[in-house]
Design a protein around this motif. Structure first.
Motif, PDB file in Angstrom:
ATOM      1  N   PHE A 115       0.810  -1.216   0.000  1.00 39.62           N
ATOM      2  CA  PHE A 115       0.000   0.000   0.000  1.00 39.62           C
ATOM      3  C   PHE A 115       0.847   1.271   0.000  1.00 39.62           C
ATOM      4  O   PHE A 115       0.426   2.290  -0.534  1.00 39.62           O
ATOM      5  N   ILE A 116       2.048   1.216   0.560  1.00 33.03           N
ATOM      6  CA  ILE A 116       2.967   2.361   0.456  1.00 33.03           C
ATOM      7  C   ILE A 116       3.341   2.587  -1.003  1.00 33.03           C
ATOM      8  O   ILE A 116       3.307   3.706  -1.510  1.00 33.03           O
ATOM      9  N   ILE A 117       3.670   1.505  -1.693  1.00 33.81           N
ATOM     10  CA  ILE A 117       4.056   1.610  -3.103  1.00 33.81           C
ATOM     11  C   ILE A 117       2.894   2.108  -3.955  1.00 33.81           C
ATOM     12  O   ILE A 117       3.057   3.018  -4.781  1.00 33.81           O
ATOM     13  N   LEU A 118       1.707   1.535  -3.748  1.00 32.94           N
ATOM     14  CA  LEU A 118       0.538   1.957  -4.539  1.00 32.94           C
ATOM     15  C   LEU A 118       0.185   3.422  -4.281  1.00 32.94           C
ATOM     16  O   LEU A 118      -0.132   4.170  -5.213  1.00 32.94           O
ATOM     17  N   THR A 119       0.260   3.824  -3.025  1.00 35.05           N
ATOM     18  CA  THR A 119      -0.034   5.216  -2.681  1.00 35.05           C
ATOM     19  C   THR A 119       1.005   6.157  -3.294  1.00 35.05           C
ATOM     20  O   THR A 119       0.653   7.216  -3.830  1.00 35.05           O
TER      21      THR A 119
END
Length: 195
Positions: free
Chosen positions: A113-117
């Motif tokens: 989710f860090i990467i997607l965000t």
């Protein structure tokens, strides 16, 4: 006994590799891989179906059941490896391995989710197509987390989408760092547990 455990670890590691290949091949729909693929599916699908029946392993549009299936195998490999190293399994070692597995899942999700965000944030900064299929897919995946961030930090105030993305990314990063430290400390404490 040690030889048996090493063979057990080798078999599980091989099976884990087969599952990983099987999961990766599902990403390419419409390709006929022939008989080797059918053999691979016959060897791995019964095990994977056990986890596909667990409803909470589906989050938004993502199915985490293969991750859970592989995690169980990794935990079994860790137990066997710890037994070979220590010559015994104590309650502390069992709890440490379970804690390590739990952190693996949590850190994977946080990293994802860090990467997607971050991807979505930089797409917005660069002026990339924000209505294309890729952007819509990323938005669909991160929408529940963005909504939780909006409720937690901004309640009734209006903020831009970029602000929510930046706040979510920063919050997830802080959670990741804190989790890494806390789970690391807990793992060390549990592994030293004498019983």
């Amino acid at each position: 006994m040690i030889l048996g455990l090493k063979i057990f670890i080798g078999v599980l590691s091989g099976y884990l590799l087969l599952i990983l290949i099987r999961v990766m091949l599902t990403w390419f729909q419409g390709v006929d891989y022939g008989k080797p693929y059918r053999i691979l599916a016959a060897a791995t699908d019964p095990y994977l179906r056990i986890f596909q029946k667990i409803k909470f392993l589906r989050f938004s549009a993502i199915d985490f059941s293969p991750v859970a299936a592989m995690l169980v195998i990794v935990v079994l490999i860790d137990f066997a490896s710890q037994f070979i190293r220590e010559g015994r399994l104590s309650l502390g070692i069992v709890l440490a391995v379970i804690t390590s597995a739990l952190w693996s899942v949590v850190s994977f999700l946080l990293s994802l989710f860090i990467i997607l965000t971050a991807i979505r944030f930089f797409m917005g900064l660069s002026g990339a197509n924000s209505v294309g299929p890729f952007a819509r897919t990323v938005d669909l995946l991160i929408a529940p987390i963005l909504e939780k961030t909006r409720r937690l930090f901004f309640r009734k105030r209006f903020v831009t989408y970029k602000t929510i993305l930046a706040t979510t990314g920063a919050s997830l990063l802080v959670l990741y760092i804190a989790g890494k430290v806390l789970f690391g400390l807990l793992y060390n404490v549990l592994q030293a547990f004498p019983i």
